[in-house]
Every structure is written in C-alpha cells, then in structure tokens.
Design an enzyme around this catalytic site. Structure first.
Site, mmCIF file in Angstrom:
data_model
loop_
_atom_site.group_PDB
_atom_site.id
_atom_site.type_symbol
_atom_site.label_atom_id
_atom_site.label_comp_id
_atom_site.label_asym_id
_atom_site.label_seq_id
_atom_site.Cartn_x
_atom_site.Cartn_y
_atom_site.Cartn_z
ATOM 1 N N ASP A 2 0.828 -1.202 0.000
ATOM 2 C CA ASP A 2 0.000 0.000 0.000
ATOM 3 C C ASP A 2 0.867 1.258 0.000
ATOM 4 O O ASP A 2 1.846 1.344 0.749
ATOM 5 C CB ASP A 2 -0.861 -0.031 1.272
ATOM 6 N N GLU A 35 1.378 -0.355 -5.119
ATOM 7 C CA GLU A 35 0.463 0.749 -5.424
ATOM 8 C C GLU A 35 1.338 1.949 -5.754
ATOM 9 O O GLU A 35 1.761 2.698 -4.869
ATOM 10 C CB GLU A 35 -0.445 1.069 -4.235
HETATM 11 C C1 GLC Z 1 -4.042 3.347 -0.447
HETATM 12 C C2 GLC Z 1 -5.334 2.564 -0.450
HETATM 13 C C3 GLC Z 1 -6.429 3.478 0.003
HETATM 14 C C4 GLC Z 1 -6.107 3.940 1.404
HETATM 15 C C5 GLC Z 1 -4.728 4.593 1.463
HETATM 16 C C6 GLC Z 1 -4.262 4.756 2.870
HETATM 17 O O1 GLC Z 1 -4.075 4.382 -1.357
HETATM 18 O O2 GLC Z 1 -5.566 2.005 -1.704
HETATM 19 O O3 GLC Z 1 -7.670 2.839 -0.052
HETATM 20 O O4 GLC Z 1 -7.075 4.852 1.831
HETATM 21 O O5 GLC Z 1 -3.758 3.810 0.830
HETATM 22 O O6 GLC Z 1 -3.880 3.528 3.417
#
Ligand code: GLC
Ligand code: CA
Length: 565
Positions: free
Chosen positions: A231, A292
């Site tokens: 993440d 991500e």
């Molecule tokens: C990432 C996740 C999102 C979350 C953020 C904070 O972007 O995909 O859903 O709110 O991280 O953890």
C-alpha cells in the site's frame, strides 16, 4: 474526479525530475520461462463487499471461501484481499492495529487458514495487502509511542516540535485533508500522518521498524500467502529536514486546502532500499510484490522494478487508468511506453479508490459493449492484469446521494466536490434476490439498482453477457501462447477509431482490433509487414466480418483473431 484527487495527492503531484530509462530493455526476453505471476490473472477483493456469510451486512473470509469455485470458473489465479487485519476501520482496514491477525468482522485466523487451503486445492493463490506506510493510531506501537517522549516506541513514528505555538513543523498537507501534522497534548509534540490522523506514519528510518515489518511478511508467507500488494509505497519516506513543499495553487482543493507538490514527503530515494529488502524475503518464498505506485510517467514507474528486477515484480501502471476516454492514440502511447520499461507491465482499469471502468468509459448507450471492449484491451496486453471484483459483470459506480449517507470519511470531509470512494465499493451483485444475494442482513452500503440486470446468476445464463465474455477471454488468455508470452507489436497506428495490435510469439500470433468509436468501422489490418496474410476469429463481441486481413467491426466491437500466413 476521484481519480484526479488520488493521482495528484496519493502520489504527490507528479512533477518529478527523474532520468529517462537507464536500463536495458528486456522485451526480447519474453520467450524465456515465465514466473508464475506473469501468467496469473489477479482479482482484487474488497472483503467488506464481496460475500457475507453471517448476515451482519459485512463481507467476510468465509464468504470469500464460498465463492472460490466461482472465481476458479471465471479464470482467476490469485486473489488480492484488501486489508482484513484487526482495525478500528477508520479507513476500512487501511488503519491496521495488528498486522498478524484477522479482524473479527472478517473472521479468524482459522478461517484464513481454511481459505488458503481451499484456494490451494483450486490453484488459487492468496495475496494480502501490506499497509507499510502507517499503522492505526490504536496499534500498540503507537499507543506506546505517544505515551511519553522516552517510550520504547517513541521513535517508531515521526514526532517533531512545532514551529511555534499552534504551528505545525512545516506546511505538509494530508492527502485526506488538512495539515499532515497532529498535535498531541500529552507530550507536546506533533506526529506526522500522510493519510487520516488515525493513520500515523511509521518511521522507516528506524531499523527496529524495518525489522518488525519485514518479519510480518515472513509470518504470512509461512501461513501460505503468495505475495503482497504494498500500500502507498510512494509515501514511505520523508525528507528528514522537513523542507516545505512548493505550493502549486494557493486556491483550494476539494478539502479547502492549497494544492501542493508532494516533493519532500513522497518518492524519497530510500524507499528503494526497503523494497529491495522486502523482495529478498519474497524471493525466498517465490512470492510476488505488487505495488500501489502512482507515478508521473513511465520513467518514474520504471524505477520501482529496481536494478535487474530486485524490487517490485508488479508495480501497477496507473497511468493506464488515467487514459480516461476511449482514445486509441492515447492508449497506444501509454501501452508502448510501459512495454519499453525494464519490467513486466501490470494493468488495472478499476480498484477500490477510483471510479469503476464501466461508467468511466461507458457512453450511457453502449456500456455493456464498452465493458467488453475494455476487458479485451487489458486482458490481451503483454503484462499481468489485476481485475477488480464486479468488473466482470459490469458493476457501476454508485456514489451516495446525500452527505449523511457517506461512509468514506474523505467523502464526508470533501462533500460535494469529493464524494469519497463508497461508489466503487458497493456489494457484489450475485443474483436477483434481495440485496443481490450479498447478505441476508442489511448491507453496509446499499446495493445499486443495476443488480437486477447485472448479476452473476443472470449473466451466467446469457451467452452474450459481460460475464460470459470475460470467461471466454480468460480461457483464451490462459491457453493461447501468443497471448501468454508474445511480444506486443502496434499496427495501424494512424487509425483514430480502432486500436489494433499483435501479440507475436515465434512464428505465430494473435491480432486484437478494438473499435473505440460508436460507428461501425472497416479496417485493413497491416499484417504483411509482420509476415501474415489473414485472420481467423478466436473471439469477438458481436457480428464481425473478416475478409483476409480486412475486418468490419460494429460500434465498440472487438475482434481477437489468429494470424495465418
Ligand atoms: C491506499 C489505499 C487506500 C487507502 C490509502 C491509505 O491508497 O488504496 O484505499 O485509503 O492507501 O492507506
Ligand atoms: Ca459478515
């Protein structure tokens, strides 16, 4: 709009002075044996919304286990479950209070072990979501950290003195609104949070943090997990001097804040050391790391593969999701760029943070055809696709109508400009019964009206449905060697309406022709230069006529054809 907020803010406003690709291009290596994650189709499950087994209105692990046969039959090889660990659920699981357990909302560790076992029987791998940047403010590490300036975990988070009374240490903003610093009266210091104040950032410069977090991955690998989606990797490190970020627009974003370039609090070079460390461990378990990775361009994305692929195997190409209209020219450009990167591309068209592809691309009149067109695009490209639950049945984004119905806190804070992410997180539509078969209780988010026509049961009976198209497409993708291993070759590059390309493997190949316009199109496919003369349909989405290398496609029509000499 949400996409813009996330792209600009999660990633930091994408202005980077990164050098162009410095590494060798590995495209020619595609014929060598592939790692499992290059051939696997991944499927993202938002566990709250997939299948509820106990009637509390919230999906759970036992619900997922019950749907494994559905996923197998669809053609899924690995599921990525967004965070299902104990959490106060401020950010619906992205605020973890214990990395080594399952939230009772979702079940128990025994339920998780059963899911792994049942998935294994079906050759489906489990990928967990590792929230690396921050914990919940209820995590025991943070509770100890905030208890006193001398506590054992004080330096596990980022604590600083304010600039002056009532003044935070610098101008950094939280991507979810307001200052990124929260004053803690108990110890008279501020702590840093890129996301909600309930999500304090870990201090990755502290070796104890690294050690504890690395150990978390081993713990899950030993439990049978095949990898992690990491993440918010862009946000792991901050400039230790806390330099103020440049203000791009003093005006106001959806939260009433200025627009900042996240120059000093995202994408710091140290992140690559951490990724190399995580990758070393992943390699011991033949596991995959998905990132991500919100990047400004492919040069920046390329860095996440590391040198000689020693960082992430699958950094997601979000630039692909930012091509927000059916533009062959824009897709061509984006696909060519990511194919020239040093690693294997990773494609997504929807996820739990961005509006669903069904209505992002849909024109209101041909949405089902367009859903098949988009499926044919990202499932036939050279790379690994990550599907999002419900995409295969044409689920649509359904944002709440009133502020008081919003569950996602960014929607409550940013309303009406930012409605939050509830719209893309609605319950999976299984059948025509009440609540679309998702729950026998009251679903945590309302089920969209579209469940009456777009649901698994109804679409399974209709050979022309989006779901049946996905199934055929995934079967083809798993069995056709050109689609599995072939290189990507763009053809008909001047066509403004039809996106066409080949996947070539040795002497054979496949052509994909996608009519991105609302009128019928005739295309003379440029096959000669590649040594082919004609085409035979392997899969199409409607009445397609083929004469040797000339093809007529209906509006938004799809042809996937085998090339013959
Ligand atoms: C990432 C996740 C999102 C979350 C953020 C904070 O972007 O995909 O859903 O709110 O991280 O953890
Ligand atoms: Ca439940």
């Amino acid at each position: 709009m949400k996409q813009i907020v996330l792209a600009m803010c999660l990633a930091g406003v994408c202005i980077g002075a990164f050098p162009a690709f410095g590494r060798t291009n590995s495209r020619s290596g595609d014929t060598v044996a592939h790692d499992w994650w290059k051939h696997a189709v991944f499927y993202e499950i938002y566990p709250r919304s997939f299948a509820d087994s106990n009637g509390d209105g919230i999906g759970d692990l036992t619900g997922i286990t019950a749907k494994l046969d559905y996923l197998k039959n669809l053609g899924v090889d690995a599921i990525w479950i967004t965070p299902c660990f104990p959490s106060p659920q401020v950010d619906f699981g992205y605020d973890v209070s214990d990395y080594k357990n399952i939230d009772p909302l979702y079940g128990t560790l025994a339920d998780f072990d059963k899911l792994v076992r049942e998935a294994k029987k079906r050759n489906i791998r489990i990928i967990l979501d590792f929230v690396v940047n921050h914990t919940s403010d209820q995590h025991p590490w943070f509770l100890d950290s905030r208890s006193s300036r001398t506590s054992a975990h004080r330096d596990w988070y980022i604590w600083r003195d304010g600039k002056g009374p009532g003044e935070p240490p610098n101008n950094w903003l939280s991507t979810f609104g307001g200052s990124a610093w929260k004053f803690d009266p108990a110890t008279h210091q501020y702590y840093y949070h890129f996301f909600y104040p309930q999500q304090p950032d870990l201090n990755w410069r502290n070796p104890a943090v690294e050690k504890a977090m690395f150990e978390v991955t081993r713990w899950w690998y030993r439990r049978g997990v095949s990898g992690f989606r990491l993440d918010a990797v862009d946000t792991l490190f901050e400039d230790p001097r806390l330099t103020d970020n440049p203000i791009l627009r003093p005006g106001s974003n959806a939260f009433g804040d200025p627009v900042e370039e996240n120059k000093y609090n995202t994408k710091q070079p140290e992140v690559h050391e951490v990724l190399r460390g995580l990758r070393k461990i992943a390699n011991e378990y033949n596991a995959v790391l998905i990132g991500e990775t919100w990047t400004a361009d492919v040069a920046e994305l390329d860095k996440y593969y590391g040198e000689g692929s020693n960082e992430l195997q699958l950094p997601m190409d979000f630039l692909f999701t930012m091509v927000n209209k059916l533009s062959p020219a824009q897709f061509r450009k984006q696909i060519a760029e990511v194919n020239a990167a040093s690693g294997w591309p990773t494609f997504v068209i929807s996820n739990h943070d961005i509006a669903r592809s069904y209505d992002r691309y849909g024109d209101g009149a041909h949405n089902d055809e367009i859903a098949k067109l988009m499926a044919a695009l990202y499932l036939t490209l050279r790379g690994t696709p990550i599907m999002y639950y419900g995409e295969e049945i044409g689920m649509e984004t359904t944002p709440p109508a009133r502020r008081e119905d919003v569950k996602d806190p960014i929607g409550r804070r940013g309303w009406p400009k930012e409605k939050g992410r509830d719209g893309e997180r609605t319950p999976m539509q299984w059948n025509e019964s009440e609540n679309a078969g998702f729950t026998t209780g009251t679903p945590w988010l309302p089920v969209p009206e579209s469940y009456k026509t777009h649901n698994v049961a109804a679409e399974s009976k209709d050979p022309s449905s989006i779901l049946e198209f996905y199934k055929k497409l995934l079967r083809l993708r798993h069995t056709n060697s050109a689609l599995l291993n072939g290189k990507y070759v763009a053809i008909n590059e001047n066509d403004a309406n039809v996106l066409s390309y080949l996947r070539m493997n040795g002497s054979g190949g496949v052509v994909v022709a996608l009519n991105m316009s609302s009128t019928a199109q005739n295309v003379a496919l440029e096959l000669k230069a590649q040594g082919f003369a004609s085409v035979k349909s392997l899969l199409d989405s409607g009445p397609v006529t083929i004469k040797k290398s000339s093809v007529s496609l209906p509006p938004f029509g799809v042809l996937i054809g085998e090339l013959t000499k």
